[in-house]
Design an enzyme around this catalytic site. Structure first.
Site, mmCIF file in Angstrom:
data_model
loop_
_atom_site.group_PDB
_atom_site.id
_atom_site.type_symbol
_atom_site.label_atom_id
_atom_site.label_comp_id
_atom_site.label_asym_id
_atom_site.label_seq_id
_atom_site.Cartn_x
_atom_site.Cartn_y
_atom_site.Cartn_z
ATOM 1 N N ASN A 111 -15.154 36.577 3.445
ATOM 2 C CA ASN A 111 -16.512 36.036 3.322
ATOM 3 C C ASN A 111 -17.348 36.543 4.489
ATOM 4 O O ASN A 111 -16.826 36.861 5.556
ATOM 5 C CB ASN A 111 -16.474 34.503 3.348
ATOM 6 C CG ASN A 111 -17.847 33.894 3.178
ATOM 7 O OD1 ASN A 111 -18.663 34.382 2.375
ATOM 8 N ND2 ASN A 111 -18.143 32.847 3.929
ATOM 9 N N HIS A 113 -20.620 35.356 6.855
ATOM 10 C CA HIS A 113 -21.408 34.159 7.175
ATOM 11 C C HIS A 113 -22.443 34.523 8.248
ATOM 12 O O HIS A 113 -22.115 35.195 9.226
ATOM 13 C CB HIS A 113 -20.480 33.053 7.673
ATOM 14 C CG HIS A 113 -21.196 31.771 7.940
ATOM 15 N ND1 HIS A 113 -21.615 30.934 6.926
ATOM 16 C CD2 HIS A 113 -21.602 31.194 9.095
ATOM 17 C CE1 HIS A 113 -22.243 29.906 7.451
ATOM 18 N NE2 HIS A 113 -22.247 30.031 8.765
ATOM 19 N N ASP A 149 -15.743 28.084 5.952
ATOM 20 C CA ASP A 149 -16.104 28.988 7.049
ATOM 21 C C ASP A 149 -15.153 28.898 8.246
ATOM 22 O O ASP A 149 -15.574 29.010 9.404
ATOM 23 C CB ASP A 149 -17.547 28.695 7.527
ATOM 24 C CG ASP A 149 -18.566 28.903 6.416
ATOM 25 O OD1 ASP A 149 -18.337 29.765 5.558
ATOM 26 O OD2 ASP A 149 -19.598 28.201 6.417
HETATM 27 C C1 GRF Z 1 -26.351 36.398 3.637
HETATM 28 O O1 GRF Z 1 -26.999 36.077 4.842
HETATM 29 C C2 GRF Z 1 -24.954 35.834 3.653
HETATM 30 O O2 GRF Z 1 -24.329 35.906 4.893
HETATM 31 C C3 GRF Z 1 -25.238 34.403 3.295
HETATM 32 O O3 GRF Z 1 -26.254 34.472 2.295
HETATM 33 C C4 GRF Z 1 -27.004 35.664 2.464
HETATM 34 C C5 GRF Z 1 -26.907 36.400 1.164
HETATM 35 O O4 GRF Z 1 -27.565 37.592 1.121
HETATM 36 N N1 GRF Z 1 -24.045 33.706 2.911
HETATM 37 P P1 GRF Z 1 -27.365 38.637 -0.069
HETATM 38 O O5 GRF Z 1 -27.327 37.884 -1.395
HETATM 39 O O6 GRF Z 1 -26.101 39.409 0.174
HETATM 40 O O7 GRF Z 1 -28.591 39.489 0.016
#
Ligand code: GRF
Length: 191
Positions: A111, A113, A149
């Site tokens: 994942n 974050h 997380d």
């Molecule tokens: C990213 O900041 C990711 O870390 C978070 O949500 C956002 C999603 O962005 N969980 P995308 O859909 O990849 O543009």
């Protein structure tokens, strides 16, 4: 996790819920010869996720699932096994996977974050970071375990917070770093 030289790329599914800019960077990476992964399947929790258009553009199989329904995860596991998916990247995926699902792909789910974990787990990270007058934030790629997380950290990138930053401006700068970090983290675990 080792990838032997000459071996086929690892079939990978990317789970999304929204824009899919991380999906874009993962697709770009996976097309490269040096990439250990191949994105073969995109799963969305949201019918309107822009990322789905990206999957279609690249002719990658994609499907929308209702994660509020019982049995959805079971159906997904069957589908993933059918497609010989051995690796999963969560990229802006806004649902929480069950322990049951995670056990089925133990050590094979990553994942990304938008904070320097273990700080600021969960939602509204940028807003909380600014409210707490932090000087530095960033992003983290980590393995997924049953706790939100909290899995083993693979790579992090720091981003300085500017005085004039709003959650939007900070999120934009961090997102840019995320796009570099995710492929690097994948390279790291397969090297
Ligand atoms: C990213 O900041 C990711 O870390 C978070 O949500 C956002 C999603 O962005 N969980 P995308 O859909 O990849 O543009």
């Amino acid at each position: 996790m080792k990838k032997l030289i000459g071996q086929k790329k690892i079939n990978t599914a990317v789970f999304i819920s929204g824009t899919g800019s991380n999906l874009k960077s993962l697709i770009r990476f996976s097309i490269k010869k040096k990439s250990p992964i191949k994105v073969v399947f995109v799963i969305s929790s949201n019918l309107d996720a822009k990322g789905l258009l990206l999957a279609k553009k690249h002719k990658i199989k994609n499907k929308v699932y209702n994660f509020n329904k019982r049995n959805t995860e079971k159906k997904i596991i069957i589908e993933l096994k059918k497609r010989e998916v051995k690796f999963i990247c969560l990229a802006g995926f806004m649902k929480i996977l069950s322990k049951y699902f995670i056990e089925n792909f133990k050590g094979k789910i990553l994942n990304i974050h938008p904070s320097l974990l273990p700080k600021y787990k969960g939602l509204n990270t940028h807003w909380r970071v600014i409210k707490n007058k932090e000087k530095i934030s960033g992003c983290t790629v980590h393995f997924v375990n049953a706790k939100l997380d909290s899995g083993k950290i693979i790579l992090q990138k720091k981003v300085k917070i500017l005085k004039k930053d709003t959650p939007q401006t900070l999120s934009k700068r961090i997102l840019k770093k995320e796009h570099d970090l995710y492929p690097k983290a994948i390279e790291k675990i397969f090297s």
